[in-house]
Structure formats: structure tokens, C-alpha cells
Design an enzyme around this catalytic site. Structure first.
Site, PDB file in Angstrom:
ATOM      1  N   GLN A  60      -0.546 -56.906   2.797  1.00 13.80           N
ATOM      2  CA  GLN A  60      -0.083 -56.124   3.942  1.00 13.80           C
ATOM      3  C   GLN A  60      -0.819 -56.571   5.210  1.00 13.80           C
ATOM      4  OE1 GLN A  60       2.442 -54.114   3.409  1.00 13.80           O
ATOM      5  NE2 GLN A  60       2.683 -53.368   5.498  1.00 13.80           N
ATOM      6  N   GLU A 114      15.868 -46.153   5.113  1.00 19.75           N
ATOM      7  CA  GLU A 114      15.838 -47.286   4.189  1.00 19.75           C
ATOM      8  C   GLU A 114      16.597 -46.899   2.919  1.00 19.75           C
ATOM      9  OE1 GLU A 114      11.801 -49.601   5.537  1.00 19.75           O
ATOM     10  OE2 GLU A 114      11.926 -48.858   3.491  1.00 19.75           O
ATOM     11  N   HIS A 166       4.178 -49.132  -0.453  1.00 19.80           N
ATOM     12  CA  HIS A 166       4.195 -50.148  -1.510  1.00 19.80           C
ATOM     13  C   HIS A 166       2.789 -50.403  -2.064  1.00 19.80           C
ATOM     14  CE1 HIS A 166       8.392 -51.462  -1.592  1.00 19.80           C
ATOM     15  NE2 HIS A 166       8.401 -51.127  -0.311  1.00 19.80           N
ATOM     16  N   VAL A 192       6.180 -53.437  11.117  1.00 20.04           N
ATOM     17  CA  VAL A 192       5.520 -53.473   9.817  1.00 20.04           C
ATOM     18  C   VAL A 192       4.455 -52.380   9.788  1.00 20.04           C
ATOM     19  CG1 VAL A 192       4.227 -54.906   8.194  1.00 20.04           C
ATOM     20  CG2 VAL A 192       5.801 -55.977   9.809  1.00 20.04           C
TER      21      VAL A 192
HETATM   22 ZN    ZN Z   1      10.074 -50.394   0.665  1.00 20.42          ZN
END
Ligand code: ZN
Length: 256
Positions: A136, A228, A173, A165
């Protein structure tokens, strides 16, 4: 149940989509900076990178009933509740071809859900599972450097990158409990994903396997992340059924 699925069916193009997207992100940043000058509402364009934060940054003070001693599967991860740098869940490889990993305590439920879909002729693909803190950092830093290359200062570049981001620690995640699931026929991370039979099945049935649609379209101001249709989070069956039935998001959920 962990029915074996033929690995070749899940051979992923998704990784290449994501890798390819890092290149045009510089162009997207330039476009975003132009659009943002007169943007007064949400992010001007949906990011093609997963878990694109909404803009402007919403208040994430709402934390539902989550406490440090809440059950592991209900842990809240967002900009206001980052994971520590050394967060290291026990992981199981979900797919040897993609190398995607998931929390070992929940991977069985994920496999059961995917198998149920496949038994109905659907073709789901997990294109993103666990993401390490380091990865990340790398994704975020790549975006900062792209913005600097566009002429932004360091501070401005970090602000720009955070539009696209999640900063390190803040991506769900990293918990190992989130999976981006797409249709093998349509691996684009955009709104067209919701029209696929795979998403329609998941939106209707994910709660039966303990998963929720984590970033619904009407909760952006609370989750801090744009809609999403592909991002699912394991929270356990009781919480998942309550959250999906009430039309709330994890930030709003309080265990009984
Ligand atoms: Zn995702």
C-alpha cells in the site's frame, strides 16, 4: 465446504489491468486536478484503482459500535481507523495462479461463496485480496511521484494521491478480510461491474456467506470511499445479514 475450483478458470487478467492502470493514472491525476478546481461535490471521476477515497474527505467520526475489543471480523478499517504498520493476519493463498491471499479464519466462507456461484454457471474472479502495508505504501508513493512529475509540490502531491488511493494503513485490503470480486467476462473496476450477473448474484446473496457490499453508492459520505460494486468484506453472517437488510454500512453497525 471448499469445493476445488479448476484453477485455469480463475487465471487472472485482473492483475494486468491493475498494473496497466498505474501508467494512465498520471494522466488521470492531471485530469483530476483540472476538474477539482471547480468540483464542489464528490470526486470528479471514479478512480480505476480499488478503494478510491471520496472527495472531499468526509467526516469519518462515525464508528458504529466498533471498539478495540470487538470481534475480529467486525474490525473497522478506514481513514479514521487505520491498521498498525505491523498488522499481520494469518493468511491462506486463495488462488495459486493469482497469488491472492485472504484471512485464514474467513477464507473458507469466501471459497464457499465462490463455489456456490460457479455451481450456478457464474464466473467470479478475486482480483485483489490481502494487501500488505508495504504494497500500500508503494501504490500510494507511486501516485505521489506521478503527481510530483505533473508539477505538484510534495504536499499537494500527497493530497492528490489521497484522492485516488487509500493512505497506508487505511485500506481495508490490509485487514485480509476484503476481496475485490469481478466477473471474468468484465474485469473492469468501474460502474459497469454492477450489471454483470456475478455482481447481481453477490449483491443478493453475499450476506448468506458473511460478506457485505462494503462501499454502497449511498454511503460515500460515511465510508469515505466511492461506490465499489466489486468490493466485499467478511463480517460474519449475523452482522452481514443485519447490515444488508437494514441498508447500512459497517461504520453505522452496532452489534446487538
Ligand atoms: Zn477493494
Amino acid at each position: 465446504m471448499k469445493a476445488k475450483r479448476p484453477a485455469k478458470r480463475r487465471r487472472s487478467l485482473c492483475f494486468f489491468y491493475i498494473a496497466g492502470l498505474l501508467i494512465p493514472v498520471a494522466l488521470l491525476l492531471a485530469l483530476a486536478s483540472a476538474l477539482l478546481r471547480d468540483a464542489s461535490g464528490e470526486s470528479p471521476a471514479p478512480s480505476t484503482l480499488s478503494d478510491n477515497p471520496a472527495s472531499p474527505a468526509p467526516s469519518l467520526g462515525i464508528a458504529g459500535g466498533w471498539e478495540e475489543d470487538s470481534p475480529w471480523q467486525l474490525r473497522l478499517v478506514n481513514s479514521a481507523h487505520p491498521l498498525p504498520e505491523d498488522w499481520a493476519p494469518d493468511l491462506t493463498v486463495l488462488d495459486p495462479y493469482t497469488g491472492e491471499e485472504f484471512d485464514s479464519r474467513a477464507v473458507g466462507y469466501l471459497n464457499e461463496m465462490l463455489s456456490a456461484m460457479e455451481s450456478e454457471g457464474l464466473q467470479p474472479l478475486v482480483c485483489s485480496g490481502y494487501r500488505s502495508y508495504e504494497s500500500q505504501v508503494r501504490i500510494f508513493q507511486d501516485n505521489v511521484e506521478d503527481a510530483i512529475a505533473q508539477g505538484f509540490s510534495q504536499e499537494e502531491a500527497e493530497q492528490q494521491a489521497s484522492l485516488w488511493v487509500m493512505p497506508p494503513g487505511c485500506s481495508e485490503h490490509q485487514s485480509g478480510l476484503a476481496a475485490d470480486i469481478v466477473s471474468q467476462e468484465n474485469q473492469r473496476l468501474d460502474d459497469t461491474q454492477e450489471d454483470t450477473p456475478e455482481q447481481q448474484w453477490l449483491h443478493a446473496h453475499c450476506q448468506d456467506y458473511g460478506f457485505i457490499l462494503r462501499y454502497p453508492p449511498d454511503k460515500t459520505d460515511i465510508t469515505g470511499v466511492n461506490y465499489e460494486p466489486w468490493h466485499y468484506r467478511y463480517v460474519g453472517a449475523d452482522a452481514a445479514r443485519a447490515i444488508m437488510a437494514q441498508g447500512i454500512c459497517l461504520e453505522e453497525y452496532s452489534p446487538a
